[in-house]
Enzyme design. Structure first.
Site, PDB file in Angstrom:
ATOM      1  N   TYR A  46      -2.958  -9.939  15.452  1.00  0.00           N
ATOM      2  CA  TYR A  46      -2.657  -8.950  14.483  1.00  0.00           C
ATOM      3  C   TYR A  46      -3.935  -7.731  14.774  1.00  0.00           C
ATOM      4  O   TYR A  46      -3.429  -6.498  14.769  1.00  0.00           O
ATOM      5  CB  TYR A  46      -3.103  -9.512  13.027  1.00  0.00           C
ATOM      6  CG  TYR A  46      -2.972  -8.271  11.950  1.00  0.00           C
ATOM      7  CD1 TYR A  46      -1.944  -7.479  11.746  1.00  0.00           C
ATOM      8  CD2 TYR A  46      -4.234  -8.105  11.552  1.00  0.00           C
ATOM      9  CE1 TYR A  46      -2.088  -6.244  10.906  1.00  0.00           C
ATOM     10  CE2 TYR A  46      -4.287  -6.899  10.554  1.00  0.00           C
ATOM     11  CZ  TYR A  46      -3.278  -6.172  10.211  1.00  0.00           C
ATOM     12  OH  TYR A  46      -3.610  -5.084   9.437  1.00  0.00           O
ATOM     13  N   LYS A  55      -3.727  -3.753  15.878  1.00  0.00           N
ATOM     14  CA  LYS A  55      -4.512  -2.394  15.179  1.00  0.00           C
ATOM     15  C   LYS A  55      -5.361  -1.680  16.215  1.00  0.00           C
ATOM     16  O   LYS A  55      -5.362  -0.619  16.291  1.00  0.00           O
ATOM     17  CB  LYS A  55      -5.318  -2.919  14.141  1.00  0.00           C
ATOM     18  CG  LYS A  55      -4.502  -3.409  12.857  1.00  0.00           C
ATOM     19  CD  LYS A  55      -3.855  -2.309  12.325  1.00  0.00           C
ATOM     20  CE  LYS A  55      -2.430  -2.748  11.452  1.00  0.00           C
ATOM     21  NZ  LYS A  55      -1.597  -1.578  10.920  1.00  0.00           N
ATOM     22  N   ILE A 107       0.880  -1.111   0.029  1.00  0.00           N
ATOM     23  CA  ILE A 107       0.106   0.073  -0.188  1.00  0.00           C
ATOM     24  C   ILE A 107       1.102   1.317  -0.188  1.00  0.00           C
ATOM     25  O   ILE A 107       0.439   2.202  -0.661  1.00  0.00           O
ATOM     26  CB  ILE A 107      -0.991   0.065   1.251  1.00  0.00           C
ATOM     27  CG1 ILE A 107      -1.795  -1.254   1.170  1.00  0.00           C
ATOM     28  CG2 ILE A 107      -1.689   1.158   1.328  1.00  0.00           C
ATOM     29  CD1 ILE A 107      -2.684  -1.622   2.159  1.00  0.00           C
ATOM     30  N   SER A 161      -7.555  -0.930  10.168  1.00  0.00           N
ATOM     31  CA  SER A 161      -8.069  -2.054   9.320  1.00  0.00           C
ATOM     32  C   SER A 161      -9.523  -2.333   9.734  1.00  0.00           C
ATOM     33  O   SER A 161      -9.931  -2.197  10.826  1.00  0.00           O
ATOM     34  CB  SER A 161      -7.111  -3.385   9.480  1.00  0.00           C
ATOM     35  OG  SER A 161      -7.691  -4.389   9.194  1.00  0.00           O
TER      36      SER A 161
HETATM   37  P1  NAD Z   1       3.703  -4.599   3.479  1.00  0.00           P
HETATM   38  O1  NAD Z   1       3.941  -5.675   4.365  1.00  0.00           O
HETATM   39  O2  NAD Z   1       3.524  -4.816   1.920  1.00  0.00           O
HETATM   40  O3  NAD Z   1       4.065  -3.269   3.900  1.00  0.00           O
HETATM   41  C1  NAD Z   1       4.263  -3.016   5.200  1.00  0.00           C
HETATM   42  C2  NAD Z   1       5.907  -2.308   5.006  1.00  0.00           C
HETATM   43  O4  NAD Z   1       6.258  -2.229   6.484  1.00  0.00           O
HETATM   44  C3  NAD Z   1       6.741  -3.779   4.559  1.00  0.00           C
HETATM   45  O5  NAD Z   1       7.414  -2.993   3.383  1.00  0.00           O
HETATM   46  C4  NAD Z   1       7.849  -3.859   5.767  1.00  0.00           C
HETATM   47  O6  NAD Z   1       9.066  -4.219   5.163  1.00  0.00           O
HETATM   48  C5  NAD Z   1       7.841  -2.710   6.319  1.00  0.00           C
HETATM   49  N1  NAD Z   1       7.920  -2.815   7.972  1.00  0.00           N
HETATM   50  C6  NAD Z   1       7.416  -3.690   8.791  1.00  0.00           C
HETATM   51  N2  NAD Z   1       7.996  -3.681  10.068  1.00  0.00           N
HETATM   52  C7  NAD Z   1       8.605  -2.428   9.954  1.00  0.00           C
HETATM   53  C8  NAD Z   1       9.469  -1.947  10.802  1.00  0.00           C
HETATM   54  N3  NAD Z   1       9.411  -2.159  12.242  1.00  0.00           N
HETATM   55  N4  NAD Z   1      10.359  -1.169  10.534  1.00  0.00           N
HETATM   56  C9  NAD Z   1      10.297  -0.568   9.204  1.00  0.00           C
HETATM   57  N5  NAD Z   1       9.682  -1.206   8.132  1.00  0.00           N
HETATM   58  C10 NAD Z   1       8.727  -2.174   8.660  1.00  0.00           C
HETATM   59  O7  NAD Z   1       1.754  -4.460   3.928  1.00  0.00           O
HETATM   60  P2  NAD Z   1       0.626  -3.611   3.080  1.00  0.00           P
HETATM   61  O8  NAD Z   1      -0.460  -4.241   2.806  1.00  0.00           O
HETATM   62  O9  NAD Z   1       1.377  -2.485   2.435  1.00  0.00           O
HETATM   63  O10 NAD Z   1       0.229  -2.712   4.543  1.00  0.00           O
HETATM   64  C11 NAD Z   1       0.516  -1.457   5.133  1.00  0.00           C
HETATM   65  C12 NAD Z   1      -0.450  -1.265   6.323  1.00  0.00           C
HETATM   66  O11 NAD Z   1      -1.590  -1.520   6.304  1.00  0.00           O
HETATM   67  C13 NAD Z   1       0.047  -2.074   7.570  1.00  0.00           C
HETATM   68  O12 NAD Z   1      -0.021  -1.613   8.569  1.00  0.00           O
HETATM   69  C14 NAD Z   1      -1.092  -3.180   7.530  1.00  0.00           C
HETATM   70  O13 NAD Z   1      -1.494  -3.835   8.760  1.00  0.00           O
HETATM   71  C15 NAD Z   1      -2.305  -2.207   7.180  1.00  0.00           C
HETATM   72  N6  NAD Z   1      -3.418  -2.983   6.562  1.00  0.00           N
HETATM   73  C16 NAD Z   1      -3.202  -3.832   5.406  1.00  0.00           C
HETATM   74  C17 NAD Z   1      -4.244  -4.516   4.732  1.00  0.00           C
HETATM   75  C18 NAD Z   1      -3.944  -5.389   3.533  1.00  0.00           C
HETATM   76  O14 NAD Z   1      -5.072  -6.346   3.500  1.00  0.00           O
HETATM   77  N7  NAD Z   1      -3.142  -5.344   3.071  1.00  0.00           N
HETATM   78  C19 NAD Z   1      -5.687  -4.244   5.398  1.00  0.00           C
HETATM   79  C20 NAD Z   1      -5.653  -3.416   6.415  1.00  0.00           C
HETATM   80  C21 NAD Z   1      -4.582  -2.783   6.945  1.00  0.00           C
HETATM   81  C1  WQD Z   2     -11.133 -13.064   1.693  1.00  0.00           C
HETATM   82  C2  WQD Z   2     -12.301 -13.986   1.511  1.00  0.00           C
HETATM   83  C3  WQD Z   2     -12.022 -16.049   2.722  1.00  0.00           C
HETATM   84  C4  WQD Z   2      -8.211 -17.196   0.773  1.00  0.00           C
HETATM   85  C5  WQD Z   2      -7.430 -10.226   5.779  1.00  0.00           C
HETATM   86  C6  WQD Z   2      -7.319  -9.650   7.336  1.00  0.00           C
HETATM   87  C7  WQD Z   2      -7.856  -8.309   7.491  1.00  0.00           C
HETATM   88  C8  WQD Z   2      -7.194  -7.459   6.319  1.00  0.00           C
HETATM   89  C9  WQD Z   2      -7.426  -7.925   4.880  1.00  0.00           C
HETATM   90  C10 WQD Z   2      -5.321  -6.464   7.292  1.00  0.00           C
HETATM   91  C11 WQD Z   2     -12.740 -14.604   2.743  1.00  0.00           C
HETATM   92  C12 WQD Z   2     -11.786 -16.125   1.371  1.00  0.00           C
HETATM   93  C13 WQD Z   2      -9.274 -16.332   1.058  1.00  0.00           C
HETATM   94  C14 WQD Z   2      -8.354 -18.130   0.041  1.00  0.00           C
HETATM   95  C15 WQD Z   2     -10.527 -18.137   0.330  1.00  0.00           C
HETATM   96  N1  WQD Z   2      -5.910  -7.357   6.614  1.00  0.00           N
HETATM   97  N2  WQD Z   2     -10.527 -16.995   1.035  1.00  0.00           N
HETATM   98  N3  WQD Z   2      -9.549 -18.840  -0.079  1.00  0.00           N
HETATM   99  O1  WQD Z   2     -10.071 -12.568   5.731  1.00  0.00           O
HETATM  100  O2  WQD Z   2     -11.186 -10.734   4.641  1.00  0.00           O
HETATM  101  O3  WQD Z   2      -9.137 -10.086   5.549  1.00  0.00           O
HETATM  102  O4  WQD Z   2      -7.129  -9.180   4.964  1.00  0.00           O
HETATM  103  O5  WQD Z   2      -5.822  -5.693   8.065  1.00  0.00           O
HETATM  104  O6  WQD Z   2      -7.381  -8.026   8.600  1.00  0.00           O
HETATM  105  O7  WQD Z   2      -8.098 -10.715   7.984  1.00  0.00           O
HETATM  106  O8  WQD Z   2      -9.225 -11.261   3.403  1.00  0.00           O
HETATM  107  O9  WQD Z   2      -8.168 -12.266   1.109  1.00  0.00           O
HETATM  108  O10 WQD Z   2      -7.878 -13.517   3.239  1.00  0.00           O
HETATM  109  O11 WQD Z   2     -10.089 -13.322   2.376  1.00  0.00           O
HETATM  110  O12 WQD Z   2     -11.821 -18.696   0.315  1.00  0.00           O
HETATM  111  O13 WQD Z   2      -7.469 -18.832  -0.118  1.00  0.00           O
HETATM  112  O14 WQD Z   2     -11.838 -14.966   0.648  1.00  0.00           O
HETATM  113  O15 WQD Z   2     -12.600 -17.092   3.480  1.00  0.00           O
HETATM  114  O16 WQD Z   2     -14.465 -14.948   2.632  1.00  0.00           O
HETATM  115  P1  WQD Z   2      -9.848 -11.196   4.824  1.00  0.00           P
HETATM  116  P2  WQD Z   2      -8.958 -12.550   2.507  1.00  0.00           P
END
Ligand code: NAD
Ligand code: WQD
Length: 339
Positions: A148, A152, A12, A124
């Site tokens: 996790y 958050k 992101i 999240s």
């Molecule tokens: P990502 O793992 O691709 O990016 C996170 C980055 O943080 C990575 O580049 C990692 O190397 C770096 N990092 C981790 N710990 C660190 C530290 N202590 N010091 C410096 N760098 C560090 O993940 P993302 O999907 O880009 O997610 C970004 C943020 O958004 C995270 O906080 C994640 O929890 C949150 N988030 C992600 C999702 C999702 O589904 N991708 C959903 C909701 C919230």
């Molecule tokens: C989506 C749907 C699964 C994989 C997670 C974290 C959440 C947030 C986003 C960080 C669900 C189904 C998935 C597979 C499947 N991250 N599924 N087969 O669980 O909504 O959210 O990522 O904050 O905190 O929990 O996302 O993409 O894992 O699942 O059937 O191999 O797909 O059951 O219904 P989720 P997901």
């Protein structure tokens, strides 16, 4: 304006870099590359034709943070850095608490020292637990079920407590729904380590032949086709949400919370069907039992962000499926893992 992006080399963060650079904002990234590669930032620079200042290191390193703030006029921080895999967080909870909580605490301490009071946090939809009704608004009760998610929610609580005594700060909590897709250039995208936990990266790896077939976790949920429903948001829309949130930083102090989602939910089967149709590919799948901790349905009411940030997700599921495949098919092994 100059912003520090922690975790800015990640999925992101790298997409957000593009949106900020396109607004002529100076971007400084600190990332320990624990779950990312410097190649993402090289590609961001080639897409935008702009430079990023990159510091490889850990956000918990106070001296390193001090050196960053000492050098330049950082106007604000977007704190993406964190560990994010739900399953892994059950296996190594202490690492999750250490990384995800101490990074925030350290940042806030050093920002205070340097009078930098603008903070955007990656939260999240996981903080809503299993919601009693849908769509989800920001005032819903909060609950979490895994380490996790707890990090958050604890981070949110830390920021709420902190703001009570530091109300000249400007804090924005962005609650992302399910970020998916990739930049339309196909140059940057999601590059999970090992077998993906999330649905769309799993589908794209089946499509590219790295994985055999998709396991669909349950078809007996209380949803129209029995599979889970989620609010999938294109990562470029999400990145633009961060740029929009900067408005809140400009208009004085406050603590604001926004859902960043589309407001529309799709089932797992709808995702598989759309991906297959848009990309003209067959995705083999089988129905298996439910994954522990999963809920039936989750989607946002994004109207607060629509109104107050003038932000709305514009990409649909077809764009998401096209762009995710464009990234995966052009980069079957993601980024080369070495710097
Ligand atoms: P990502 O793992 O691709 O990016 C996170 C980055 O943080 C990575 O580049 C990692 O190397 C770096 N990092 C981790 N710990 C660190 C530290 N202590 N010091 C410096 N760098 C560090 O993940 P993302 O999907 O880009 O997610 C970004 C943020 O958004 C995270 O906080 C994640 O929890 C949150 N988030 C992600 C999702 C999702 O589904 N991708 C959903 C909701 C919230
Ligand atoms: C989506 C749907 C699964 C994989 C997670 C974290 C959440 C947030 C986003 C960080 C669900 C189904 C998935 C597979 C499947 N991250 N599924 N087969 O669980 O909504 O959210 O990522 O904050 O905190 O929990 O996302 O993409 O894992 O699942 O059937 O191999 O797909 O059951 O219904 P989720 P997901």
């Amino acid at each position: 304006m100059k912003l520090l992006l922690t975790g800015g080399a990640g999925y992101i963060g790298s997409h957000t870099c593009i949106e900020l650079l396109n607004l002529d904002i100076d971007v400084v990234v600190i990332d320990n590359l624990s779950n990312s590669s410097y190649h993402s930032l090289e590609r961001v620079q080639s897409i935008t034709d702009k430079n990023i200042t990159f510091i490889e290191g850990d956000v918990r390193d106070k001296e390193l943070l001090r050196s960053i703030f000492r050098q330049g006029d950082i106007d604000g921080v977007i704190h993406f850095a964190g560990l994010k895999a739900v399953g892994e967080s059950n296996e190594i909870p202490l690492q999750y608490y250490d990384n995800n909580l101490n990074s925030t605490i350290t940042l806030l301490q050093i920002m205070e020292e340097y009078d930098c009071r603008n903070f955007i946090f990656s939260s999240s939809a996981t903080v809503y637990g299993n919601p009693e009704k849908l769509p989800i608004t920001e005032d819903f009760p909060l609950s979490v079920t895994n380490p996790y998610g707890r990090t958050k929610l604890m981070n949110e609580d830390i920021l709420r407590d902190f703001y009570k005594v530091k109300n000249n700060w400007n804090i924005v909590l962005l609650r992302y729904f399910n970020p998916v897709g990739a930049h339309p250039s196909g140059l940057i995208g999601e590059d999970p380590n090992g077998i993906p936990n999330n649905l769309l990266p799993y589908i794209t790896q089946v499509a590219v032949g790295k994985l055999g077939k998709l396991n669909i976790f349950g078809d007996d949920y209380d949803t129209p086709d029995g599979t889970g429903i989620r609010d999938y948001i294109h990562v470029v829309d999400l990145a633009k949400g961060h740029a929009a949130a900067l408005q809140k930083l400009k208009i004085g102090s406050g603590l604001n919370i926004f859902n960043l989602g589309t407001g529309r939910g799709y089932s797992v089967l709808e995702m598989v069907d759309t991906f297959s149709k848009v990309n003209n590919l067959k995705i083999d799948y089988q129905i298996v039992s439910r994954r522990e901790g999963d809920i039936a349905s989750c989607y946002a009411d994004p109207s607060k962000a629509n109104k107050e940030l003038n932000w709305k997700a514009i990409y649909g599921l077809e764009d998401i499926c096209r762009d995710a495949w464009n990234w995966q098919s052009n980069n079957p092994n993601g980024y080369k893992k070495t710097r």
